[in-house]
Design a protein around this motif. Structure first.
Motif, PDB file in Angstrom:
ATOM      1  N   ARG A  91       0.837  -1.195   0.000  1.00 39.34           N
ATOM      2  CA  ARG A  91       0.000   0.000   0.000  1.00 39.34           C
ATOM      3  C   ARG A  91       0.874   1.248   0.000  1.00 39.34           C
ATOM      4  O   ARG A  91       1.043   1.916   1.018  1.00 39.34           O
ATOM      5  N   LEU A  92       1.440   1.536  -1.143  1.00 41.45           N
ATOM      6  CA  LEU A  92       2.213   2.753  -1.325  1.00 41.45           C
ATOM      7  C   LEU A  92       1.354   3.789  -2.046  1.00 41.45           C
ATOM      8  O   LEU A  92       0.342   3.457  -2.664  1.00 41.45           O
ATOM      9  N   PHE A  93       1.784   5.033  -1.971  1.00 39.00           N
ATOM     10  CA  PHE A  93       1.170   6.076  -2.788  1.00 39.00           C
ATOM     11  C   PHE A  93       1.854   6.003  -4.145  1.00 39.00           C
ATOM     12  O   PHE A  93       2.943   6.552  -4.343  1.00 39.00           O
ATOM     13  N   ARG A  94       1.214   5.321  -5.082  1.00 42.92           N
ATOM     14  CA  ARG A  94       1.857   4.907  -6.320  1.00 42.92           C
ATOM     15  C   ARG A  94       2.294   6.076  -7.195  1.00 42.92           C
ATOM     16  O   ARG A  94       3.273   5.970  -7.935  1.00 42.92           O
ATOM     17  N   ASN A  95       1.589   7.188  -7.112  1.00 45.44           N
ATOM     18  CA  ASN A  95       1.921   8.340  -7.947  1.00 45.44           C
ATOM     19  C   ASN A  95       2.781   9.366  -7.231  1.00 45.44           C
ATOM     20  O   ASN A  95       2.966  10.488  -7.725  1.00 45.44           O
ATOM     21  N   MET A  96       3.300   8.988  -6.077  1.00 46.24           N
ATOM     22  CA  MET A  96       4.255   9.819  -5.357  1.00 46.24           C
ATOM     23  C   MET A  96       5.627   9.173  -5.453  1.00 46.24           C
ATOM     24  O   MET A  96       5.759   7.961  -5.648  1.00 46.24           O
ATOM     25  N   SER A  97       6.658   9.984  -5.319  1.00 48.25           N
ATOM     26  CA  SER A  97       8.018   9.457  -5.397  1.00 48.25           C
ATOM     27  C   SER A  97       8.340   8.626  -4.156  1.00 48.25           C
ATOM     28  O   SER A  97       7.626   8.678  -3.141  1.00 48.25           O
ATOM     29  N   ALA A  98       9.426   7.873  -4.245  1.00 47.13           N
ATOM     30  CA  ALA A  98       9.867   7.086  -3.099  1.00 47.13           C
ATOM     31  C   ALA A  98      10.133   7.995  -1.906  1.00 47.13           C
ATOM     32  O   ALA A  98       9.738   7.698  -0.772  1.00 47.13           O
ATOM     33  N   LEU A  99      10.800   9.136  -2.152  1.00 51.82           N
ATOM     34  CA  LEU A  99      11.096  10.068  -1.070  1.00 51.82           C
ATOM     35  C   LEU A  99       9.822  10.614  -0.444  1.00 51.82           C
ATOM     36  O   LEU A  99       9.702  10.705   0.791  1.00 51.82           O
ATOM     37  N   GLU A 100       8.851  10.957  -1.266  1.00 57.86           N
ATOM     38  CA  GLU A 100       7.588  11.510  -0.760  1.00 57.86           C
ATOM     39  C   GLU A 100       6.826  10.469   0.056  1.00 57.86           C
ATOM     40  O   GLU A 100       6.194  10.807   1.065  1.00 57.86           O
ATOM     41  N   ASN A 101       6.878   9.206  -0.343  1.00 59.04           N
ATOM     42  CA  ASN A 101       6.227   8.162   0.436  1.00 59.04           C
ATOM     43  C   ASN A 101       6.800   8.089   1.844  1.00 59.04           C
ATOM     44  O   ASN A 101       6.046   7.936   2.816  1.00 59.04           O
ATOM     45  N   ALA A 135      14.662  11.105   5.378  1.00 56.12           N
ATOM     46  CA  ALA A 135      14.084  10.259   4.330  1.00 56.12           C
ATOM     47  C   ALA A 135      15.175   9.714   3.422  1.00 56.12           C
ATOM     48  O   ALA A 135      15.151   8.537   3.029  1.00 56.12           O
ATOM     49  N   VAL A 136      16.138  10.559   3.074  1.00 59.03           N
ATOM     50  CA  VAL A 136      17.264  10.099   2.244  1.00 59.03           C
ATOM     51  C   VAL A 136      18.060   9.034   2.982  1.00 59.03           C
ATOM     52  O   VAL A 136      18.478   8.020   2.392  1.00 59.03           O
ATOM     53  N   ARG A 137      18.276   9.243   4.267  1.00 63.01           N
ATOM     54  CA  ARG A 137      19.020   8.253   5.057  1.00 63.01           C
ATOM     55  C   ARG A 137      18.295   6.911   5.074  1.00 63.01           C
ATOM     56  O   ARG A 137      18.914   5.841   4.940  1.00 63.01           O
ATOM     57  N   LEU A 138      16.962   6.948   5.230  1.00 63.16           N
ATOM     58  CA  LEU A 138      16.194   5.708   5.260  1.00 63.16           C
ATOM     59  C   LEU A 138      16.217   5.014   3.899  1.00 63.16           C
ATOM     60  O   LEU A 138      16.285   3.782   3.824  1.00 63.16           O
ATOM     61  N   LEU A 139      16.159   5.795   2.820  1.00 67.96           N
ATOM     62  CA  LEU A 139      16.275   5.200   1.490  1.00 67.96           C
ATOM     63  C   LEU A 139      17.592   4.446   1.361  1.00 67.96           C
ATOM     64  O   LEU A 139      17.633   3.315   0.842  1.00 67.96           O
ATOM     65  N   GLN A 140      18.655   5.047   1.835  1.00 70.94           N
ATOM     66  CA  GLN A 140      19.953   4.392   1.773  1.00 70.94           C
ATOM     67  C   GLN A 140      19.979   3.143   2.647  1.00 70.94           C
ATOM     68  O   GLN A 140      20.514   2.106   2.239  1.00 70.94           O
ATOM     69  N   TYR A 141      19.373   3.239   3.812  1.00 68.25           N
ATOM     70  CA  TYR A 141      19.397   2.105   4.736  1.00 68.25           C
ATOM     71  C   TYR A 141      18.689   0.887   4.155  1.00 68.25           C
ATOM     72  O   TYR A 141      19.144  -0.247   4.337  1.00 68.25           O
ATOM     73  N   VAL A 142      17.584   1.102   3.452  1.00 68.10           N
ATOM     74  CA  VAL A 142      16.834  -0.037   2.917  1.00 68.10           C
ATOM     75  C   VAL A 142      17.330  -0.469   1.534  1.00 68.10           C
ATOM     76  O   VAL A 142      16.751  -1.362   0.913  1.00 68.10           O
ATOM     77  N   GLY A 143      18.402   0.162   1.054  1.00 74.26           N
ATOM     78  CA  GLY A 143      18.985  -0.261  -0.213  1.00 74.26           C
ATOM     79  C   GLY A 143      18.428   0.422  -1.433  1.00 74.26           C
ATOM     80  O   GLY A 143      18.552  -0.100  -2.551  1.00 74.26           O
ATOM     81  N   LEU A 144      17.833   1.613  -1.248  1.00 77.22           N
ATOM     82  CA  LEU A 144      17.251   2.339  -2.372  1.00 77.22           C
ATOM     83  C   LEU A 144      17.982   3.656  -2.641  1.00 77.22           C
ATOM     84  O   LEU A 144      17.385   4.635  -3.075  1.00 77.22           O
ATOM     85  N   ARG A 145      19.274   3.674  -2.392  1.00 80.04           N
ATOM     86  CA  ARG A 145      20.073   4.871  -2.626  1.00 80.04           C
ATOM     87  C   ARG A 145      19.896   5.355  -4.070  1.00 80.04           C
ATOM     88  O   ARG A 145      19.959   4.572  -5.028  1.00 80.04           O
ATOM     89  N   GLY A 146      19.662   6.638  -4.238  1.00 83.79           N
ATOM     90  CA  GLY A 146      19.554   7.223  -5.564  1.00 83.79           C
ATOM     91  C   GLY A 146      18.214   7.035  -6.241  1.00 83.79           C
ATOM     92  O   GLY A 146      18.046   7.454  -7.393  1.00 83.79           O
ATOM     93  N   LYS A 147      17.240   6.425  -5.543  1.00 87.86           N
ATOM     94  CA  LYS A 147      15.942   6.153  -6.158  1.00 87.86           C
ATOM     95  C   LYS A 147      14.816   7.007  -5.576  1.00 87.86           C
ATOM     96  O   LYS A 147      13.646   6.742  -5.793  1.00 87.86           O
ATOM     97  N   GLY A 148      15.193   8.064  -4.870  1.00 90.12           N
ATOM     98  CA  GLY A 148      14.193   8.882  -4.196  1.00 90.12           C
ATOM     99  C   GLY A 148      13.225   9.583  -5.115  1.00 90.12           C
ATOM    100  O   GLY A 148      12.080   9.844  -4.735  1.00 90.12           O
ATOM    101  N   ARG A 162      10.645  -2.875   0.091  1.00 93.25           N
ATOM    102  CA  ARG A 162      11.602  -2.172   0.940  1.00 93.25           C
ATOM    103  C   ARG A 162      11.161  -0.737   1.208  1.00 93.25           C
ATOM    104  O   ARG A 162      11.354  -0.211   2.308  1.00 93.25           O
ATOM    105  N   LEU A 163      10.557  -0.104   0.200  1.00 94.03           N
ATOM    106  CA  LEU A 163      10.071   1.258   0.398  1.00 94.03           C
ATOM    107  C   LEU A 163       8.956   1.287   1.431  1.00 94.03           C
ATOM    108  O   LEU A 163       8.896   2.206   2.261  1.00 94.03           O
ATOM    109  N   GLU A 164       8.079   0.299   1.400  1.00 91.54           N
ATOM    110  CA  GLU A 164       7.008   0.262   2.385  1.00 91.54           C
ATOM    111  C   GLU A 164       7.575   0.118   3.800  1.00 91.54           C
ATOM    112  O   GLU A 164       7.087   0.733   4.748  1.00 91.54           O
ATOM    113  N   ILE A 165       8.629  -0.672   3.940  1.00 89.59           N
ATOM    114  CA  ILE A 165       9.274  -0.807   5.250  1.00 89.59           C
ATOM    115  C   ILE A 165       9.939   0.506   5.642  1.00 89.59           C
ATOM    116  O   ILE A 165       9.865   0.932   6.800  1.00 89.59           O
TER     117      ILE A 165
END
Length: 260
Positions: A91-101, A135-148, A162-165
């Motif tokens: 259940r992500l906000f599909r039309n929002m970016s990873a960072l915005e989620n 948010a950037v730090r969490l993206l990096q932690y879950v392995g989504l660096r550069g995908k914000g 991973r983004l949902e987590i």
């Protein structure tokens, strides 16, 4: 309630009309453990999660987190007490970016007021900057660096998990409820997720309450396993204890199997 118990349910009952979905469940989830709930389809596993978050008000019994009673709190207030959650169906906000989620998950901790947001005060801008950095730090932690900047809908399935987590981690939970986090993954992806979940416990000190159908995943990382069948707890203990329990074997393979 034991001293190091984080989540405690006492005689928890949930009825839907004449159907008893959860029947007098006593559950103690210890701090810094991975505690799994398993059972055949229809056993009541996800209903337990919905009751903990108070999406489904319980019929009777009690739920406590760190000794505080949660029964009468709204779901958003349950979240502020330190419980984050993911879902079986992402259940992500599909039309929002990873960072915005992830930023959405942070809103319960942001201190800016509505008038600050309108006037763009210094405090509001600083609050937003801190939130973006986290948010950037969490993206990096879950392995989504550069995908914000990528829209959630355009991420591969495993990255969406991973983004949902990451969004749940943005809520700064003491307890994280994971509902089938390896669903739809191949064996290699599942093993990567197991390693990641262990890290949440071992590196961040987060307590995990897990629903999972893949038994190798459950048995490979759980500290304690609780088994439900038709809403009743039929077994509980270490993975080795549970997988040898005749009642568990019967529930999965014998006359106790629940059908959907």
């Amino acid at each position: 309630m034991a001293q190091n118990t984080l989540l405690h349910t006492n005689a928890l009952v949930k009825r839907f009309g004449g159907l008893v979905a959860i029947d007098s469940l006593d559950l103690d989830v210890k701090e810094r453990t991975i505690h799994s709930i398993i059972g055949p389809n229809g056993a009541g596993k996800t209903t337990v999660f919905n009751c903990i978050m108070n999406f489904f008000p319980i019929t009777s019994g009690e739920i406590r987190l760190s000794g505080e009673r949660l029964n009468d709190l709204t779901p958003d207030r349950v979240a502020t007490r330190g419980i984050g959650r993911t879902y079986q169906n992402i259940r992500l906000f599909r039309n929002m970016s990873a960072l915005e989620n992830i930023m959405v998950g942070m809103h319960i901790h942001l201190k800016s007021s509505w008038w600050g947001a309108v006037l763009r005060t210094r405090r509001t801008l600083a609050d937003e900057k801190a939130g973006q950095d986290e948010a950037v730090r969490l993206l990096q932690y879950v392995g989504l660096r550069g995908k914000g900047d990528i829209l959630a809908r355009n991420l591969p399935y495993g990255d969406q998990r991973r983004l949902e987590i990451a969004r749940a981690l943005a809520m700064k939970p003491k307890l994280l409820l994971l509902d089938e986090p390896t669903a739809g993954m191949n064996p290699s992806e599942s093993q990567d997720m197991v390693t990641f979940i262990r890290g949440l416990r071992d590196e961040l000190g987060i307590t995990i309450l897990l629903i999972e159908h893949h038994m190798p995943v459950v048995m490979g990382m759980s500290d304690i396993v609780t088994v439900l069948d038709h809403g009743v707890k039929i077994s509980e203990g270490t993975p080795d204890h549970v997988k040898r329990d005749k009642k568990v074997i019967e529930a999965y393979l014998g006359t106790g199997v629940a059908h959907t």
